[in-house]
Design a protein around this motif. Structure first.
Motif, PDB file in Angstrom:
ATOM      1  N   ILE A   1      13.100 -15.595  19.279  1.00 23.02           N
ATOM      2  CA  ILE A   1      13.542 -16.212  20.493  1.00 23.02           C
ATOM      3  C   ILE A   1      13.413 -17.797  20.456  1.00 23.02           C
ATOM      4  O   ILE A   1      13.935 -18.730  20.966  1.00 23.02           O
ATOM      5  CB  ILE A   1      13.083 -15.311  21.545  1.00 23.02           C
ATOM      6  N   LEU A   2      12.082 -17.978  20.050  1.00 27.19           N
ATOM      7  CA  LEU A   2      11.319 -19.550  19.962  1.00 27.19           C
ATOM      8  C   LEU A   2      12.143 -20.343  19.130  1.00 27.19           C
ATOM      9  O   LEU A   2      12.517 -21.484  19.856  1.00 27.19           O
ATOM     10  CB  LEU A   2      10.025 -19.454  19.594  1.00 27.19           C
TER      11      LEU A   2
ATOM     12  N   LEU B   1       6.672 -13.662  26.701  1.00 26.68           N
ATOM     13  CA  LEU B   1       6.303 -15.213  27.323  1.00 26.68           C
ATOM     14  C   LEU B   1       7.724 -15.766  26.498  1.00 26.68           C
ATOM     15  O   LEU B   1       8.199 -16.399  27.127  1.00 26.68           O
ATOM     16  CB  LEU B   1       5.139 -15.884  26.791  1.00 26.68           C
ATOM     17  N   SER B   2       7.680 -15.505  25.373  1.00 23.16           N
ATOM     18  CA  SER B   2       8.932 -16.268  24.566  1.00 23.16           C
ATOM     19  C   SER B   2      10.035 -15.648  24.923  1.00 23.16           C
ATOM     20  O   SER B   2      11.026 -16.599  25.340  1.00 23.16           O
ATOM     21  CB  SER B   2       8.813 -15.886  23.042  1.00 23.16           C
ATOM     22  N   SER B   3      10.292 -14.627  25.414  1.00 24.10           N
ATOM     23  CA  SER B   3      11.429 -14.038  25.967  1.00 24.10           C
ATOM     24  C   SER B   3      11.926 -14.567  27.315  1.00 24.10           C
ATOM     25  O   SER B   3      13.105 -14.980  27.695  1.00 24.10           O
ATOM     26  CB  SER B   3      11.740 -12.446  26.032  1.00 24.10           C
ATOM     27  N   ARG B   4      11.016 -14.644  28.053  1.00 26.96           N
ATOM     28  CA  ARG B   4      11.246 -15.488  29.494  1.00 26.96           C
ATOM     29  C   ARG B   4      11.310 -16.765  29.349  1.00 26.96           C
ATOM     30  O   ARG B   4      12.285 -17.284  30.081  1.00 26.96           O
ATOM     31  CB  ARG B   4       9.745 -15.044  30.238  1.00 26.96           C
TER      32      ARG B   4
ATOM     33  N   TRP C   1      17.395  -9.824  21.125  1.00 25.89           N
ATOM     34  CA  TRP C   1      16.023 -10.116  21.040  1.00 25.89           C
ATOM     35  C   TRP C   1      15.333 -10.000  22.529  1.00 25.89           C
ATOM     36  O   TRP C   1      14.372  -9.442  22.486  1.00 25.89           O
ATOM     37  CB  TRP C   1      15.722 -11.333  20.226  1.00 25.89           C
ATOM     38  N   LEU C   2      15.924 -10.353  23.310  1.00 27.38           N
ATOM     39  CA  LEU C   2      15.434 -10.528  24.870  1.00 27.38           C
ATOM     40  C   LEU C   2      15.304  -8.861  25.274  1.00 27.38           C
ATOM     41  O   LEU C   2      14.083  -8.540  25.567  1.00 27.38           O
ATOM     42  CB  LEU C   2      16.130 -10.977  25.907  1.00 27.38           C
ATOM     43  N   THR C   3      16.297  -8.267  24.989  1.00 29.16           N
ATOM     44  CA  THR C   3      16.054  -6.718  25.379  1.00 29.16           C
ATOM     45  C   THR C   3      15.275  -5.809  24.487  1.00 29.16           C
ATOM     46  O   THR C   3      14.593  -4.925  24.944  1.00 29.16           O
ATOM     47  CB  THR C   3      17.398  -6.063  25.635  1.00 29.16           C
ATOM     48  N   LYS C   4      15.100  -6.125  23.258  1.00 28.47           N
ATOM     49  CA  LYS C   4      14.442  -5.469  22.348  1.00 28.47           C
ATOM     50  C   LYS C   4      12.771  -5.736  22.733  1.00 28.47           C
ATOM     51  O   LYS C   4      12.097  -4.973  22.670  1.00 28.47           O
ATOM     52  CB  LYS C   4      14.742  -5.866  20.757  1.00 28.47           C
ATOM     53  N   VAL C   5      12.462  -6.963  22.749  1.00 27.83           N
ATOM     54  CA  VAL C   5      11.192  -7.403  23.263  1.00 27.83           C
ATOM     55  C   VAL C   5      10.685  -6.342  24.540  1.00 27.83           C
ATOM     56  O   VAL C   5       9.696  -6.005  24.480  1.00 27.83           O
ATOM     57  CB  VAL C   5      10.789  -8.899  23.433  1.00 27.83           C
ATOM     58  N   ARG C   6      11.624  -6.593  25.608  1.00 25.17           N
ATOM     59  CA  ARG C   6      11.201  -5.841  26.879  1.00 25.17           C
ATOM     60  C   ARG C   6      11.163  -4.389  26.406  1.00 25.17           C
ATOM     61  O   ARG C   6      10.185  -3.698  27.054  1.00 25.17           O
ATOM     62  CB  ARG C   6      12.425  -5.922  27.764  1.00 25.17           C
TER      63      ARG C   6
END
Length: 294
Positions: free
Chosen positions: A180-181, A245-248, A268-273
């Motif tokens: 994500i970063l 934090l990276s996803s937000r 990736w955003l939903t996977k992290v969550r």
């Protein structure tokens, strides 16, 4: 303490990255989310040939971390934590094919039980799969296990197998946060607003720098846990916080497009969550760390 991968571990990381970079994992993940498992199972076979399923029994936790960071960085779908981290130690043997597990109440549902060749509650095999349960991550298909009788099975208390699964999840979070970063940095160098790249604005630089610092602080904890110097729960908390934090931040710098499923970043955003609470919530793992200190 300085953590560095040795030559063999770097070779493993390079081989996995080369394989996954050319495997079209975004398309694989999207197909898996839609219920088309064929591309994902084909990739599963290739990763199995590379030895991913045997790492828990034939290598060290460091190799497990290397592999799962790559899986997280490339958003590879499937019950990898269950098949390649937890079950090999819980069963005392390498898993053949695809396997999944539930450990209520910490892991209440079995991931991808509809496609698994073997389904367990703890180390006890079960024959029936119940209803599917929704997940914020469309690639994670969660299922209730068994009938009322099966629900009475009490799995083992958290131990070595559970800690390796927690560590593998932490590594996945670390890989997803790094991806994500990287995508966010690439985007802010291209997106222009008011006549300049948005990445040139100091506020955005600061947000991305905070993510870089968080991930860099989480990585030694994950590697330290792999070496037995740090509790797996501490690694999970740190990696989860950094990835979240990276996803937000990634969502913020992408703006409105970041909310769309069409953008690959959404994988990736939903996977992290989902992974932040998988294999134990942050509150549970903080409590384990506190208990260890006391």
């Amino acid at each position: 303490m300085r953590f560095e991968l040795d030559a063999d571990q770097r070779d493993l990381a390079g081989a996995l990255d080369a394989l996954l970079s050319s495997a079209g994992t975004v398309a694989v993940a999207r197909a898996w989310a839609d219920g088309d498992h064929a591309p994902g199972l084909a990739l599963w076979s290739r990763l199995t040939d590379l030895g991913v399923l045997s790492l828990a029994t034939e290598a060290t936790p460091v190799e497990v971390v290397v592999a799962f960071e790559a899986l997280g960085r490339h958003a590879v779908p499937g019950p990898w934590v269950e098949s390649a981290a937890y079950l090999p130690l819980a069963l005392g043997r390498e898993v053949t094919g695809v396997a999944t597990v539930a450990l209520p109440p910490l892991v209440p549902y079995a991931l991808d039980a509809d496609v698994a060749d073997e389904v367990y509650v703890g180390s006890t095999p079960v024959a029936s799969v119940g209803d599917r349960v929704g997940s914020v991550d469309r690639t994670r298909h969660l299922f209730r296990i068994g009938d009322a009788g099966d629900a009475e099975v009490h799995p083992e208390l958290p131990g070595e197998a559970f800690d390796l699964a927690v560590l593998a999840t932490a590594a996945q979070l670390l890989g997803a946060g790094e991806r994500i970063l990287a995508d966010s940095v690439s985007y802010v160098k291209q997106r222009r607003q008011f006549g300049r790249e948005i990445g040139s604005y100091q506020a955005i630089k600061h947000h991305l720098a905070d993510v870089r610092i968080a991930l860099d602080f989480a990585r030694p904890l994950v590697l330290g846990a792999a070496l037995g110097a740090v509790p797996a729960s501490a690694a999970k908390v740190a990696a989860g916080d950094a990835a979240y934090l990276s996803s937000r931040t990634g969502l913020q710098v992408h703006g409105a497009i970041g909310y769309t499923q069409e953008l690959d970043l959404s994988l990736w955003l939903t996977k992290v969550r989902a992974l932040v609470t998988a294999w134990g919530t942050p509150a549970y793992h903080r409590a384990r760390v506190l208990e260890g200190l006391l």
